[in-house]
Design a protein around this motif. Structure first.
Motif, PDB file in Angstrom:
ATOM      1  N   ALA A 113      -3.701   2.477   7.039  1.00 55.94           N
ATOM      2  CA  ALA A 113      -4.496   2.711   5.835  1.00 55.94           C
ATOM      3  C   ALA A 113      -4.382   1.543   4.860  1.00 55.94           C
ATOM      4  O   ALA A 113      -5.379   1.111   4.263  1.00 55.94           O
ATOM      5  CB  ALA A 113      -4.058   4.013   5.162  1.00 55.94           C
ATOM      6  N   LEU A 114      -3.188   1.011   4.682  1.00 58.68           N
ATOM      7  CA  LEU A 114      -3.000  -0.139   3.792  1.00 58.68           C
ATOM      8  C   LEU A 114      -3.752  -1.357   4.317  1.00 58.68           C
ATOM      9  O   LEU A 114      -4.357  -2.111   3.544  1.00 58.68           O
ATOM     10  CB  LEU A 114      -1.512  -0.445   3.642  1.00 58.68           C
ATOM     11  CG  LEU A 114      -0.685   0.589   2.878  1.00 58.68           C
ATOM     12  CD1 LEU A 114       0.801   0.272   2.984  1.00 58.68           C
ATOM     13  CD2 LEU A 114      -1.113   0.659   1.415  1.00 58.68           C
ATOM     14  N   GLU A 115      -3.737  -1.544   5.619  1.00 61.05           N
ATOM     15  CA  GLU A 115      -4.491  -2.647   6.212  1.00 61.05           C
ATOM     16  C   GLU A 115      -5.991  -2.462   5.982  1.00 61.05           C
ATOM     17  O   GLU A 115      -6.706  -3.422   5.666  1.00 61.05           O
ATOM     18  CB  GLU A 115      -4.195  -2.732   7.711  1.00 61.05           C
ATOM     19  CG  GLU A 115      -2.791  -3.220   8.029  1.00 61.05           C
ATOM     20  CD  GLU A 115      -2.458  -3.140   9.515  1.00 61.05           C
ATOM     21  OE1 GLU A 115      -1.623  -3.927   9.975  1.00 61.05           O
ATOM     22  OE2 GLU A 115      -3.036  -2.269  10.210  1.00 61.05           O
ATOM     23  N   ALA A 116      -6.451  -1.222   6.123  1.00 57.47           N
ATOM     24  CA  ALA A 116      -7.879  -0.953   5.942  1.00 57.47           C
ATOM     25  C   ALA A 116      -8.315  -1.216   4.502  1.00 57.47           C
ATOM     26  O   ALA A 116      -9.373  -1.816   4.258  1.00 57.47           O
ATOM     27  CB  ALA A 116      -8.181   0.501   6.326  1.00 57.47           C
ATOM     28  N   VAL A 117      -7.500  -0.800   3.539  1.00 59.43           N
ATOM     29  CA  VAL A 117      -7.828  -1.048   2.136  1.00 59.43           C
ATOM     30  C   VAL A 117      -7.856  -2.544   1.858  1.00 59.43           C
ATOM     31  O   VAL A 117      -8.764  -3.055   1.184  1.00 59.43           O
ATOM     32  CB  VAL A 117      -6.814  -0.338   1.217  1.00 59.43           C
ATOM     33  CG1 VAL A 117      -6.993  -0.805  -0.222  1.00 59.43           C
ATOM     34  CG2 VAL A 117      -6.979   1.171   1.293  1.00 59.43           C
ATOM     35  N   HIS A 118      -6.904  -3.267   2.399  1.00 64.59           N
ATOM     36  CA  HIS A 118      -6.865  -4.719   2.200  1.00 64.59           C
ATOM     37  C   HIS A 118      -8.106  -5.387   2.775  1.00 64.59           C
ATOM     38  O   HIS A 118      -8.600  -6.381   2.223  1.00 64.59           O
ATOM     39  CB  HIS A 118      -5.602  -5.292   2.840  1.00 64.59           C
ATOM     40  CG  HIS A 118      -5.482  -6.770   2.712  1.00 64.59           C
ATOM     41  ND1 HIS A 118      -5.719  -7.445   1.531  1.00 64.59           N
ATOM     42  CD2 HIS A 118      -5.152  -7.730   3.621  1.00 64.59           C
ATOM     43  CE1 HIS A 118      -5.543  -8.739   1.714  1.00 64.59           C
ATOM     44  NE2 HIS A 118      -5.209  -8.939   2.975  1.00 64.59           N
ATOM     45  N   GLU A 119      -8.628  -4.826   3.853  1.00 64.90           N
ATOM     46  CA  GLU A 119      -9.828  -5.380   4.484  1.00 64.90           C
ATOM     47  C   GLU A 119     -11.110  -4.988   3.758  1.00 64.90           C
ATOM     48  O   GLU A 119     -12.198  -5.405   4.152  1.00 64.90           O
ATOM     49  CB  GLU A 119      -9.898  -4.922   5.937  1.00 64.90           C
ATOM     50  CG  GLU A 119      -8.808  -5.544   6.815  1.00 64.90           C
ATOM     51  CD  GLU A 119      -8.667  -4.841   8.156  1.00 64.90           C
ATOM     52  OE1 GLU A 119      -9.417  -3.859   8.400  1.00 64.90           O
ATOM     53  OE2 GLU A 119      -7.807  -5.258   8.956  1.00 64.90           O
ATOM     54  N   GLY A 120     -10.977  -4.177   2.705  1.00 62.79           N
ATOM     55  CA  GLY A 120     -12.143  -3.837   1.902  1.00 62.79           C
ATOM     56  C   GLY A 120     -12.700  -2.455   2.129  1.00 62.79           C
ATOM     57  O   GLY A 120     -13.725  -2.099   1.545  1.00 62.79           O
ATOM     58  N   ARG A 121     -12.032  -1.660   2.972  1.00 64.28           N
ATOM     59  CA  ARG A 121     -12.510  -0.300   3.211  1.00 64.28           C
ATOM     60  C   ARG A 121     -11.869   0.668   2.217  1.00 64.28           C
ATOM     61  O   ARG A 121     -10.725   0.461   1.798  1.00 64.28           O
ATOM     62  CB  ARG A 121     -12.198   0.129   4.644  1.00 64.28           C
ATOM     63  CG  ARG A 121     -13.105  -0.535   5.688  1.00 64.28           C
ATOM     64  CD  ARG A 121     -12.701  -0.109   7.087  1.00 64.28           C
ATOM     65  NE  ARG A 121     -11.588  -0.915   7.577  1.00 64.28           N
ATOM     66  CZ  ARG A 121     -10.844  -0.596   8.623  1.00 64.28           C
ATOM     67  NH1 ARG A 121     -11.061   0.555   9.253  1.00 64.28           N
ATOM     68  NH2 ARG A 121      -9.865  -1.393   9.023  1.00 64.28           N
ATOM     69  N   ARG A 122     -12.593   1.698   1.864  1.00 64.10           N
ATOM     70  CA  ARG A 122     -12.057   2.740   0.984  1.00 64.10           C
ATOM     71  C   ARG A 122     -11.501   3.865   1.850  1.00 64.10           C
ATOM     72  O   ARG A 122     -12.217   4.432   2.673  1.00 64.10           O
ATOM     73  CB  ARG A 122     -13.148   3.278   0.055  1.00 64.10           C
ATOM     74  CG  ARG A 122     -12.692   4.453  -0.796  1.00 64.10           C
ATOM     75  CD  ARG A 122     -13.744   4.859  -1.801  1.00 64.10           C
ATOM     76  NE  ARG A 122     -13.796   3.918  -2.922  1.00 64.10           N
ATOM     77  CZ  ARG A 122     -14.579   4.061  -3.983  1.00 64.10           C
ATOM     78  NH1 ARG A 122     -15.402   5.094  -4.047  1.00 64.10           N
ATOM     79  NH2 ARG A 122     -14.560   3.169  -4.949  1.00 64.10           N
ATOM     80  N   VAL A 123     -10.224   4.171   1.671  1.00 64.73           N
ATOM     81  CA  VAL A 123      -9.566   5.199   2.472  1.00 64.73           C
ATOM     82  C   VAL A 123      -9.220   6.377   1.575  1.00 64.73           C
ATOM     83  O   VAL A 123      -8.554   6.215   0.551  1.00 64.73           O
ATOM     84  CB  VAL A 123      -8.291   4.646   3.135  1.00 64.73           C
ATOM     85  CG1 VAL A 123      -7.626   5.717   3.987  1.00 64.73           C
ATOM     86  CG2 VAL A 123      -8.611   3.413   3.972  1.00 64.73           C
ATOM     87  N   VAL A 124      -9.684   7.565   1.951  1.00 62.92           N
ATOM     88  CA  VAL A 124      -9.409   8.780   1.192  1.00 62.92           C
ATOM     89  C   VAL A 124      -8.993   9.880   2.159  1.00 62.92           C
ATOM     90  O   VAL A 124      -9.287   9.810   3.355  1.00 62.92           O
ATOM     91  CB  VAL A 124     -10.635   9.228   0.366  1.00 62.92           C
ATOM     92  CG1 VAL A 124     -10.993   8.191  -0.684  1.00 62.92           C
ATOM     93  CG2 VAL A 124     -11.821   9.500   1.278  1.00 62.92           C
ATOM     94  N   PRO A 125      -8.313  10.915   1.675  1.00 60.56           N
ATOM     95  CA  PRO A 125      -7.887  11.990   2.569  1.00 60.56           C
ATOM     96  C   PRO A 125      -9.057  12.774   3.130  1.00 60.56           C
ATOM     97  O   PRO A 125     -10.082  12.936   2.465  1.00 60.56           O
ATOM     98  CB  PRO A 125      -7.003  12.872   1.679  1.00 60.56           C
ATOM     99  CG  PRO A 125      -7.115  12.349   0.309  1.00 60.56           C
ATOM    100  CD  PRO A 125      -7.882  11.089   0.308  1.00 60.56           C
ATOM    101  N   LYS A 126      -8.898  13.271   4.343  1.00 61.47           N
ATOM    102  CA  LYS A 126      -9.960  14.056   4.976  1.00 61.47           C
ATOM    103  C   LYS A 126      -9.966  15.490   4.477  1.00 61.47           C
ATOM    104  O   LYS A 126     -11.000  16.133   4.421  1.00 61.47           O
ATOM    105  CB  LYS A 126      -9.788  14.024   6.495  1.00 61.47           C
ATOM    106  CG  LYS A 126      -9.973  12.643   7.110  1.00 61.47           C
ATOM    107  CD  LYS A 126      -9.780  12.674   8.610  1.00 61.47           C
ATOM    108  CE  LYS A 126      -9.971  11.277   9.208  1.00 61.47           C
ATOM    109  NZ  LYS A 126      -9.742  11.263  10.685  1.00 61.47           N
TER     110      LYS A 126
END
Length: 221
Positions: A113-126
């Protein structure tokens, strides 16, 4: 993400035990996520990619001052919480957070998730509602048998908050707050608020002021 460089992370919360515990959770993945700094009641001083804001005993939702956490830097702020209510998640994103992560995640999920946020994606709980933290989570009162909810409420009592202020900050009903207080008091062996505050002071529930910074690495530049 820059090729070959781990995501640089700072972890922030008012309690040293909490931030050090999260850092330990991420340590086995330091080739992918490197904890550069952990801070309690101090601003982040190193250049990092992501600031992981642990909500234990903290203001949440629209009350999070994302700008002060970043302090002019370019880091993305990610909320790390067991409160997954949709309204709270939305308020956090509107306040400027780049992601909202569940404390129910295992370490591998957290790293991804931290990698995804760093890559510019928004990560939220399902899902929504509330989750229990992972067993390896660290927080004041755990060794004394308090649940994480009881512990957070005792932390806020130790900080001097009223029951209504605690309910507002923790997104609980006032009746739920009173229930958690009763169960916590029984475990602590206290009966009055003044006794609970003293117990909290004696058992690490006062906010800390501390910073741990890792030595600079060539890839940090």
């Amino acid at each position: 993400m820059q090729q070959g460089r781990p995501v640089r992370v700072a972890i922030v919360n008012d309690y040293e035990l909490v931030v050090v515990g999260v850092a330990a959770l991420l340590e086995p993945f330091r080739d992918r996520v490197r904890v550069i700094e952990v801070d309690s009641n101090l601003p982040v001083v190193r250049e990092v990619d992501v600031i992981l804001y642990d909500t234990f005993g903290q203001v949440q939702g629209k009350g999070v001052d994302v700008d002060s956490l970043v302090d002019g830097g370019r880091a993305k702020v990610v909320i790390y919480s067991w409160n997954l209510h949709a309204e709270l998640v939305q308020e956090s994103l509107e306040a400027g957070a780049s992601g909202y992560l569940s404390k129910g995640m295992d370490a591998e999920e957290l790293v991804r998730a931290l990698e995804a946020v760093h890559e510019g994606r928004r990560v939220v709980p399902k899902g929504g509602g509330t989750v229990n933290p992972r067993p390896e989570s660290s927080y004041p009162g755990k060794e004394q048998g308090l649940t994480v909810r009881e512990s957070e409420i005792i932390a806020l009592i130790t900080q001097g908050l009223s029951n209504q202020e605690i309910a507002d900050r923790s997104y609980l009903s006032i009746n739920s707050v009173k229930t958690y207080i009763r169960t916590a008091y029984r475990k602590m062996g206290v009966e009055r608020r003044s006794q609970a505050v003293l117990w909290g002071i004696q058992h690490g529930f006062q906010p800390d002021v501390v910073r741990h910074v890792q030595p600079s690495q060539p890839q940090d530049g």
